[in-house]
Design an enzyme around this catalytic site. Structure first.
Site, PDB file in Angstrom:
ATOM      1  N   TYR A  54       0.839  -1.190   0.000  1.00 27.84           N
ATOM      2  CA  TYR A  54       0.000   0.000   0.000  1.00 27.84           C
ATOM      3  C   TYR A  54       0.883   1.252   0.000  1.00 27.84           C
ATOM      4  O   TYR A  54       1.542   1.583   0.990  1.00 27.84           O
ATOM      5  CB  TYR A  54      -0.932   0.026   1.208  1.00 27.84           C
ATOM      6  CG  TYR A  54      -1.983  -1.074   1.210  1.00 27.84           C
ATOM      7  CD1 TYR A  54      -2.214  -1.862   0.087  1.00 27.84           C
ATOM      8  CD2 TYR A  54      -2.751  -1.334   2.339  1.00 27.84           C
ATOM      9  CE1 TYR A  54      -3.172  -2.864   0.091  1.00 27.84           C
ATOM     10  CE2 TYR A  54      -3.708  -2.331   2.349  1.00 27.84           C
ATOM     11  CZ  TYR A  54      -3.907  -3.104   1.230  1.00 27.84           C
ATOM     12  OH  TYR A  54      -4.856  -4.097   1.233  1.00 27.84           O
ATOM     13  N   ARG A 231     -12.866   8.641  -6.851  1.00 29.95           N
ATOM     14  CA  ARG A 231     -11.581   7.945  -6.884  1.00 29.95           C
ATOM     15  C   ARG A 231     -11.314   7.352  -8.262  1.00 29.95           C
ATOM     16  O   ARG A 231     -10.192   7.420  -8.778  1.00 29.95           O
ATOM     17  CB  ARG A 231     -11.578   6.829  -5.837  1.00 29.95           C
ATOM     18  CG  ARG A 231     -10.290   6.030  -5.803  1.00 29.95           C
ATOM     19  CD  ARG A 231     -10.418   4.797  -4.945  1.00 29.95           C
ATOM     20  NE  ARG A 231     -10.816   5.123  -3.595  1.00 29.95           N
ATOM     21  CZ  ARG A 231     -11.227   4.220  -2.703  1.00 29.95           C
ATOM     22  NH1 ARG A 231     -11.294   2.962  -3.032  1.00 29.95           N
ATOM     23  NH2 ARG A 231     -11.582   4.593  -1.487  1.00 29.95           N
TER      24      ARG A 231
END
Length: 322
Positions: A54, A231
């Site tokens: 991540y 997003r």
């Protein structure tokens, strides 16, 4: 907050948990991350999910700094990491995969970034075709026996690969995987409900499910087109946009058919979708992601929706998705 056992283990996780995927270190900076984790914890969330990949380790560093700043008692929450993809942009062969070397070193790196002495949960983020499963299971067993990992599991592994890991563990008296982290939502059900059906009773597997909102699709925000601030509209998320919006032309139509059901219940589309995931008794926890406090607060309200999902409502949902 509701709490559920992680499969057959004794660990009790909050039914709703909080993850850092595609938010921490990107949309979410330190100040907002602190507020989000504080709100989650104040509402009873006790599991915070992360992974080496991540934002190339930045998400774990940010979460670790915030957890240290907030000073939650370490025995009051669980934190995870996942290993496979590596924490650098272009990993060398020894910096990715599920070899004993990478599994071990990635664990040590995650401990440093998250600023903890052990990982409560540690996942093999994908199966590794280049590493024998015996090697991976043995590496995880070593980390458990060293006290650096308490429970280990898999993420998006085929059922037969999970069964093989259990066979290896049993034959060699090693610690077996306790949980799987799969995608599960109203539009993505096959693996959790069918493929994994035998795993729950046979091995006592728990599930920590991700993407309960199908990356925002199930909130209804894309019903009338692509919002400019969404997003999926941002540069760098073309792969996610393709996966979510372009897998068949009827996905938006299905979401539109769910809207009246949510309206009749007086709840948001997001709350309906999250609560629906919790109806499944094999779901140990539903992982939430958020880039705004209002978003997290609303999604936490899904627990209040759960009692409203009786057999009649569930039948309407299945009919809308047919």
């Amino acid at each position: 907050m509701l709490y559920r056992r992680l499969g057959r283990s004794g660990l009790q996780l909050s039914a709703l948990s909080f993850g850092a995927w595609v938010t921490f270190g990107q949309q979410v900076g330190r100040s907002l991350a602190r507020d989000l984790l504080a709100m989650a914890y104040d509402h009873g969330i006790n599991f915070f999910d992360n992974a080496e990949v991540y934002n190339h380790g930045v998400a774990e560093t940010l979460m670790g700094d915030v957890l240290a700043d907030l000073r939650f008692p370490r025995d009051s929450y669980c934190v995870s990491s996942k290993v496979y993809f590596g924490a650098v942009a272009d990993p060398l062969p020894t910096q990715r995969g599920l070899s004993r070397k990478h599994v071990t070193e990635a664990c040590h790196q995650a401990l440093r970034r998250l600023r903890v002495e052990h990982l409560d949960l540690y996942f093999c983020h994908r199966p590794d075709p280049d590493t024998p499963v015996e090697e991976t299971v043995a590496a995880m067993d070593t980390l458990v026996r060293q006290g650096k990992v308490l429970y280990w599991g898999t993420s998006e592994w085929p059922a037969e690969a999970i069964a093989e890991a259990h066979r290896v563990a049993k034959e060699n008296h090693l610690y077996a995987p306790s949980m799987e982290q799969p995608q599960y939502n109203l539009l993505h059900r096959e693996r959790v409900e069918r493929e994994y059906a035998s795993l729950y009773d046979t091995y006592g597997m728990g599930t920590t499910i991700w993407s309960p909102l199908a990356s925002g699709l199930l909130t209804g925000k894309y019903n009338d087109g692509m919002p400019s601030d969404a997003r999926l509209a941002q540069p760098g998320y073309e792969w996610l946009r393709e996966a979510i919006l372009e897998q068949g032309g009827d996905r938006i139509a299905k979401v539109r058919r769910l809207a009246p059901i949510a309206a009749d219940l007086g709840v948001s589309m997001a709350q309906l979708a999250i609560a629906w995931c919790l109806v499944n008794p094999h779901v140990s926890t539903v992982m939430l992601g958020a880039s705004k406090l209002e978003q997290l607060e609303q999604n936490l309200g899904a627990l209040d929706v759960l009692p409203k999902l009786d057999a009649q409502v569930l039948q309407k949902i299945d009919q809308a998705l047919a």
